[in-house]
Each structure stands twice: as structure tokens, then as C-alpha cells.
Design a protein around this motif. Structure first.
Motif, PDB file in Angstrom:
ATOM      1  N   ASN A 122       0.706  -1.055  -0.071  1.00  0.00           N
ATOM      2  CA  ASN A 122       0.308   0.224   0.038  1.00  0.00           C
ATOM      3  C   ASN A 122       0.547   1.474  -0.039  1.00  0.00           C
ATOM      4  OD1 ASN A 122      -1.956   1.496  -0.003  1.00  0.00           O
ATOM      5  ND2 ASN A 122      -3.009   1.524   1.967  1.00  0.00           N
ATOM      6  N   ALA A 123       1.356   1.964  -1.323  1.00  0.00           N
ATOM      7  CA  ALA A 123       2.313   2.646  -1.427  1.00  0.00           C
ATOM      8  C   ALA A 123       0.833   4.378  -1.389  1.00  0.00           C
ATOM      9  CB  ALA A 123       3.126   2.985  -2.459  1.00  0.00           C
ATOM     10  N   THR A 124       1.706   4.755  -0.604  1.00  0.00           N
ATOM     11  CA  THR A 124       0.605   6.332  -1.049  1.00  0.00           C
ATOM     12  C   THR A 124       1.749   7.459  -0.851  1.00  0.00           C
ATOM     13  OG1 THR A 124      -0.916   6.361   1.301  1.00  0.00           O
ATOM     14  CG2 THR A 124      -1.103   8.218   0.408  1.00  0.00           C
ATOM     15  N   ASN A 125       1.748   8.380  -1.845  1.00  0.00           N
ATOM     16  CA  ASN A 125       2.535   9.658  -2.955  1.00  0.00           C
ATOM     17  C   ASN A 125       2.034  10.590  -3.406  1.00  0.00           C
ATOM     18  OD1 ASN A 125       5.295   9.999  -3.251  1.00  0.00           O
ATOM     19  ND2 ASN A 125       4.534  10.222  -4.856  1.00  0.00           N
ATOM     20  N   LEU A 126       1.649  11.689  -2.319  1.00  0.00           N
ATOM     21  CA  LEU A 126       1.430  12.842  -1.922  1.00  0.00           C
ATOM     22  C   LEU A 126       1.976  14.076  -1.734  1.00  0.00           C
ATOM     23  CD1 LEU A 126      -1.346  13.910  -2.838  1.00  0.00           C
ATOM     24  CD2 LEU A 126      -2.127  13.961  -0.587  1.00  0.00           C
ATOM     25  N   GLY A 127       1.868  15.236  -2.926  1.00  0.00           N
ATOM     26  CA  GLY A 127       2.629  16.522  -2.888  1.00  0.00           C
ATOM     27  C   GLY A 127       1.331  17.173  -2.872  1.00  0.00           C
ATOM     28  N   ARG A 128       1.028  18.558  -2.101  1.00  0.00           N
ATOM     29  CA  ARG A 128       0.099  19.298  -1.515  1.00  0.00           C
ATOM     30  C   ARG A 128       0.616  21.234  -1.491  1.00  0.00           C
ATOM     31  NH1 ARG A 128      -3.571  20.840   2.349  1.00  0.00           N
ATOM     32  NH2 ARG A 128      -5.197  22.126   1.560  1.00  0.00           N
ATOM     33  N   ALA A 129       0.301  21.739  -2.130  1.00  0.00           N
ATOM     34  CA  ALA A 129       0.413  23.243  -1.840  1.00  0.00           C
ATOM     35  C   ALA A 129      -0.764  24.124  -2.090  1.00  0.00           C
ATOM     36  CB  ALA A 129       1.839  23.532  -3.388  1.00  0.00           C
ATOM     37  N   VAL A 130       0.005  24.937  -0.884  1.00  0.00           N
ATOM     38  CA  VAL A 130      -1.505  26.068  -0.715  1.00  0.00           C
ATOM     39  C   VAL A 130      -0.741  26.927  -0.618  1.00  0.00           C
ATOM     40  CG1 VAL A 130      -3.358  26.538   0.639  1.00  0.00           C
ATOM     41  CG2 VAL A 130      -2.577  24.245   0.633  1.00  0.00           C
ATOM     42  N   ASN A 131      -1.549  28.076  -1.752  1.00  0.00           N
ATOM     43  CA  ASN A 131      -1.279  29.433  -1.127  1.00  0.00           C
ATOM     44  C   ASN A 131      -2.677  30.398   0.238  1.00  0.00           C
ATOM     45  OD1 ASN A 131       0.765  29.789  -2.447  1.00  0.00           O
ATOM     46  ND2 ASN A 131       0.132  30.619  -4.471  1.00  0.00           N
ATOM     47  N   GLU A 132      -2.486  30.804   1.173  1.00  0.00           N
ATOM     48  CA  GLU A 132      -3.459  31.361   1.330  1.00  0.00           C
ATOM     49  C   GLU A 132      -3.520  33.076   1.317  1.00  0.00           C
ATOM     50  OE1 GLU A 132      -3.236  28.783   5.166  1.00  0.00           O
ATOM     51  OE2 GLU A 132      -4.479  27.281   4.740  1.00  0.00           O
ATOM     52  N   GLN A 133      -4.321  33.277   0.862  1.00  0.00           N
ATOM     53  CA  GLN A 133      -4.085  34.917   0.521  1.00  0.00           C
ATOM     54  C   GLN A 133      -2.562  35.480   0.409  1.00  0.00           C
ATOM     55  OE1 GLN A 133      -6.190  36.467   4.754  1.00  0.00           O
ATOM     56  NE2 GLN A 133      -7.933  36.311   3.339  1.00  0.00           N
ATOM     57  N   CYS A 134      -2.363  35.298  -0.441  1.00  0.00           N
ATOM     58  CA  CYS A 134      -0.753  34.883  -1.071  1.00  0.00           C
ATOM     59  C   CYS A 134      -0.134  35.734  -2.100  1.00  0.00           C
ATOM     60  CB  CYS A 134      -0.243  34.045  -0.345  1.00  0.00           C
ATOM     61  SG  CYS A 134       1.780  33.883   0.139  1.00  0.00           S
ATOM     62  N   PRO A 135      -0.695  36.561  -2.157  1.00  0.00           N
ATOM     63  CA  PRO A 135      -0.540  36.603  -4.166  1.00  0.00           C
ATOM     64  C   PRO A 135       0.433  36.942  -4.871  1.00  0.00           C
ATOM     65  CG  PRO A 135      -1.201  38.778  -3.137  1.00  0.00           C
ATOM     66  CD  PRO A 135      -1.473  37.918  -2.155  1.00  0.00           C
ATOM     67  N   GLY A 136       1.094  35.985  -5.467  1.00  0.00           N
ATOM     68  CA  GLY A 136       2.579  36.461  -6.395  1.00  0.00           C
ATOM     69  C   GLY A 136       3.261  35.721  -5.599  1.00  0.00           C
ATOM     70  N   CYS A 137       3.105  34.056  -4.551  1.00  0.00           N
ATOM     71  CA  CYS A 137       3.830  34.025  -3.728  1.00  0.00           C
ATOM     72  C   CYS A 137       3.940  32.154  -4.743  1.00  0.00           C
ATOM     73  CB  CYS A 137       2.914  33.235  -2.353  1.00  0.00           C
ATOM     74  SG  CYS A 137       2.801  34.768  -1.506  1.00  0.00           S
ATOM     75  N   GLN A 138       5.194  31.567  -4.565  1.00  0.00           N
ATOM     76  CA  GLN A 138       6.380  30.633  -4.996  1.00  0.00           C
ATOM     77  C   GLN A 138       5.788  29.622  -4.407  1.00  0.00           C
ATOM     78  OE1 GLN A 138       9.356  31.128  -8.279  1.00  0.00           O
ATOM     79  NE2 GLN A 138      10.027  32.693  -6.581  1.00  0.00           N
ATOM     80  N   THR A 139       4.383  28.195  -4.130  1.00  0.00           N
ATOM     81  CA  THR A 139       4.550  27.411  -3.533  1.00  0.00           C
ATOM     82  C   THR A 139       4.417  26.259  -4.316  1.00  0.00           C
ATOM     83  OG1 THR A 139       2.947  28.889  -2.301  1.00  0.00           O
ATOM     84  CG2 THR A 139       3.084  26.357  -1.874  1.00  0.00           C
ATOM     85  N   LEU A 140       5.239  25.513  -3.673  1.00  0.00           N
ATOM     86  CA  LEU A 140       5.894  24.088  -4.696  1.00  0.00           C
ATOM     87  C   LEU A 140       5.786  22.703  -3.901  1.00  0.00           C
ATOM     88  CD1 LEU A 140       6.194  22.845  -7.269  1.00  0.00           C
ATOM     89  CD2 LEU A 140       8.645  22.897  -7.729  1.00  0.00           C
ATOM     90  N   ALA A 141       5.203  21.262  -3.930  1.00  0.00           N
ATOM     91  CA  ALA A 141       5.069  20.470  -2.846  1.00  0.00           C
ATOM     92  C   ALA A 141       5.648  19.350  -4.372  1.00  0.00           C
ATOM     93  CB  ALA A 141       4.299  20.769  -2.280  1.00  0.00           C
ATOM     94  N   GLY A 142       6.696  18.760  -4.153  1.00  0.00           N
ATOM     95  CA  GLY A 142       6.893  17.481  -4.964  1.00  0.00           C
ATOM     96  C   GLY A 142       7.059  16.455  -3.971  1.00  0.00           C
ATOM     97  N   ALA A 143       6.652  15.066  -4.362  1.00  0.00           N
ATOM     98  CA  ALA A 143       6.803  13.961  -3.210  1.00  0.00           C
ATOM     99  C   ALA A 143       7.372  13.154  -4.844  1.00  0.00           C
ATOM    100  CB  ALA A 143       5.767  13.587  -3.026  1.00  0.00           C
ATOM    101  N   TYR A 144       8.046  12.328  -4.358  1.00  0.00           N
ATOM    102  CA  TYR A 144       9.230  11.207  -5.189  1.00  0.00           C
ATOM    103  C   TYR A 144       9.089   9.881  -4.817  1.00  0.00           C
ATOM    104  CZ  TYR A 144      10.736  15.492  -7.786  1.00  0.00           C
ATOM    105  OH  TYR A 144      10.583  16.019  -8.823  1.00  0.00           O
ATOM    106  N   GLN A 145       8.828   8.885  -4.355  1.00  0.00           N
ATOM    107  CA  GLN A 145       8.516   7.805  -4.240  1.00  0.00           C
ATOM    108  C   GLN A 145       9.284   6.367  -5.277  1.00  0.00           C
ATOM    109  OE1 GLN A 145       4.812   5.391  -3.339  1.00  0.00           O
ATOM    110  NE2 GLN A 145       5.481   5.543  -0.902  1.00  0.00           N
ATOM    111  N   PHE A 146      10.329   5.465  -4.239  1.00  0.00           N
ATOM    112  CA  PHE A 146      10.541   4.527  -5.248  1.00  0.00           C
ATOM    113  C   PHE A 146      10.803   3.352  -4.386  1.00  0.00           C
ATOM    114  CE2 PHE A 146      13.319   8.468  -5.304  1.00  0.00           C
ATOM    115  CZ  PHE A 146      13.230   8.873  -6.976  1.00  0.00           C
ATOM    116  N   VAL A 147      10.103   2.037  -5.382  1.00  0.00           N
ATOM    117  CA  VAL A 147      10.091   1.236  -4.741  1.00  0.00           C
ATOM    118  C   VAL A 147      11.030   0.277  -5.551  1.00  0.00           C
ATOM    119  CG1 VAL A 147       8.667  -0.782  -3.952  1.00  0.00           C
ATOM    120  CG2 VAL A 147       7.373   1.453  -4.520  1.00  0.00           C
ATOM    121  N   VAL A 148      12.027  -0.628  -4.600  1.00  0.00           N
ATOM    122  CA  VAL A 148      12.572  -1.563  -5.785  1.00  0.00           C
ATOM    123  C   VAL A 148      11.945  -3.068  -4.884  1.00  0.00           C
ATOM    124  CG1 VAL A 148      15.228  -2.530  -5.787  1.00  0.00           C
ATOM    125  CG2 VAL A 148      14.608  -0.103  -5.253  1.00  0.00           C
ATOM    126  N   SER A 149      11.900  -3.826  -5.967  1.00  0.00           N
ATOM    127  CA  SER A 149      11.158  -5.245  -5.724  1.00  0.00           C
ATOM    128  C   SER A 149      11.754  -6.253  -6.432  1.00  0.00           C
ATOM    129  CB  SER A 149       9.297  -5.165  -5.895  1.00  0.00           C
ATOM    130  OG  SER A 149       9.372  -6.453  -5.406  1.00  0.00           O
TER     131      SER A 149
END
Length: 232
Positions: A122-149
Motif C-alpha cells: 500500500n503506497a501513498t505518495n502525495l504533494g500538496r501546495a497551498v496559497n492562503e491570501q498570498c498573491p504572487g507567492c511561489q509554492t511547490l510541493a513534490g513527492a518522489y517514491q521509489f520502490v525496489v522489489s
């Protein structure tokens, strides 16, 4: 400009080769302390069941307008029959102005190695970016998941661990780059490609074979999940 931009569609439960789906797994957070230039490693020998979570979280505001955090963790599990792996990156920008915008970047890299012919994952991989009353703001969320089987347990070689540590240092260096979000995103993708290449090489030299009659399913595999969310 977007406000409260988010994506919630990256919860992954996939079957690939030996991998099945484990429903309702309970996740336990795992924190590993290590120097900034080291790769945190964890192992769960002989347990059969493993559950863990890795996080990168930032919150930029007027007091702290430039925030960056990354996570880079390797979990070497050995032989298991079920795994719950959770990887999340969350970046928030709040209350900055267009004249003085925030910059909030969170990047999380999670690497999991596991062995077995019928592992339930069961693999969960999530990026979430939120701007709250922030005009022109740079917001970035990145998730990387590597599974070696692999069919048989193996350990990453010292050379591979050294190479992964070097990638981690380059990921840390993005903190002081002052690059715009699109450039940071591209550099993170480049680092992820390097991780994938390292793991592909390691998996190719892993012990082969499994139980009789399962040879067709016992070849090594390396799967990468990538999820980004950005608001600006």
C-alpha cells in the motif's frame, strides 16, 4: 494567481509483478536523525510487516518568507509480506503581498527496497501546495517514491549508498539556490532520474529466483511514483 490549490488524487495502490494491494494498513511515523549530508537508512529485518511515513513540510509567511525543506530516506526492508509506505510533501504560503511574495518549497524522496514473491504493498505518495491570501507567492510541493522489489533480499552496495548521499547533498543545495520554482522543479526531476538510475543498477545485480514455479515473477523491478502540486 491561485488560492488553496491542491491535488488529492495521488493515493497509489498498484499491483506490479509480485506486488498486491494491502487495504486498511495503519501507518506509523518513522523519524531518523542524521547529518544534513547523510542519507537516513532504516531496516526492518525479519518483521514480515513494515509501515512507515516520511514528510517534508514548509510554511512561509511574512515573518519567514523563504522556506525550504527536503526529506531523503531509504528503507531497506529485506523479506516482507506486506508494506505500507507513506510519502508526503506539503508546502504552504500565507499572508505575503505581491510586493513581497513568499517562496515555500517542500520536496520528499522516499526509497523502499523489499523482497518477496507476493508482497502486498500500500503506497501513498502525495504533494500538496497551498496559497492562503498570498498573491504572487511561489509554492511547490513534490513527492518522489521509489520502490525496489526483488525475489531475494539484498543490500544496497556501499557505492550506491555513497551515490545516494551525493544526490541528497545536491537536493539540500537547492535550499540556497534562490532559483524560481520551475527551475527547482526541473532540478528535482533531474535528481530523481539519478536516483532511479542508481536503483536500476543495484536491482539488476540482486539475487535472482524464488520458490519453485515462480521464476517468471521473480525478476527485479524499480518503480518510481512522482506527484507535484504548485500554486503561484
Amino acid at each position: 494567481m491561485k488560492h488553496r490549490t491542491s491535488q488529492r488524487s495521488s493515493i497509489i495502490g498498484r499491483t506490479a509483478g509480485r506486488l498486491g494491494v494491502l487495504g486498511g494498513a495503519c501507518l506509523a511515523a518513522l523519524a531518523v536523525a542524521a547529518p544534513a549530508d547523510a542519507v537516513p537508512f532504516s531496516s526492518h529485518p525479519g518483521r514480515g510487516v513494515a509501515a512507515f511515513a516520511d514528510r517534508a513540510t514548509t510554511h512561509a509567511n511574512r515573518v519567514h518568507p523563504d522556506q525550504y525543506e527536503d526529506s531523503f530516506t531509504v528503507h531497506e526492508l529485506g523479506t516482507v509480506f506486506s508494506v505500507a509506505a507513506n510519502n508526503r510533501a506539503t508546502a504552504v504560503s500565507t499572508g505575503c503581498s505581491s510586493q513581497h511574495p513568499c517562496r515555500s518549497i517542500a520536496l520528499s524522496f522516499q526509497i523502499v527496497t523489499m523482497a518477496g514473491d507476493d508482497v502486498r504493498l500500500n503506497a501513498t505518495n502525495l504533494g500538496r501546495a497551498v496559497n492562503e491570501q498570498c498573491p504572487g507567492c511561489q509554492t511547490l510541493a513534490g513527492a518522489y517514491q521509489f520502490v525496489v522489489s526483488t525475489a531475494q533480499p539484498f543490500a544496497l552496495s556501499p557505492a550506491a549508498k555513497s551515490q545516494l548521499a551525493a544526490v541528497h547533498r545536491r537536493l539540500d543545495a537547492l535550499d540556497t539556490s534562490n532559483d524560481p520554482v520551475p527551475v527547482v522543479k526541473q532540478r528535482a526531476d533531474d535528481l530523481a532520474a539519478q536516483v532511479k538510475a542508481i536503483l536500476d543498477r543495484e536491482a539488476s545485480s540482486a539475487p535472482r529466483g524464488g520458490a519453485p514455479g515462480l521464476a517468471a515473477k521473480s525478476g527485479p523491478s524499480v518503480t518510481m511514483h512522482r506527484h507535484y502540486d504548485g500554486a503561484n
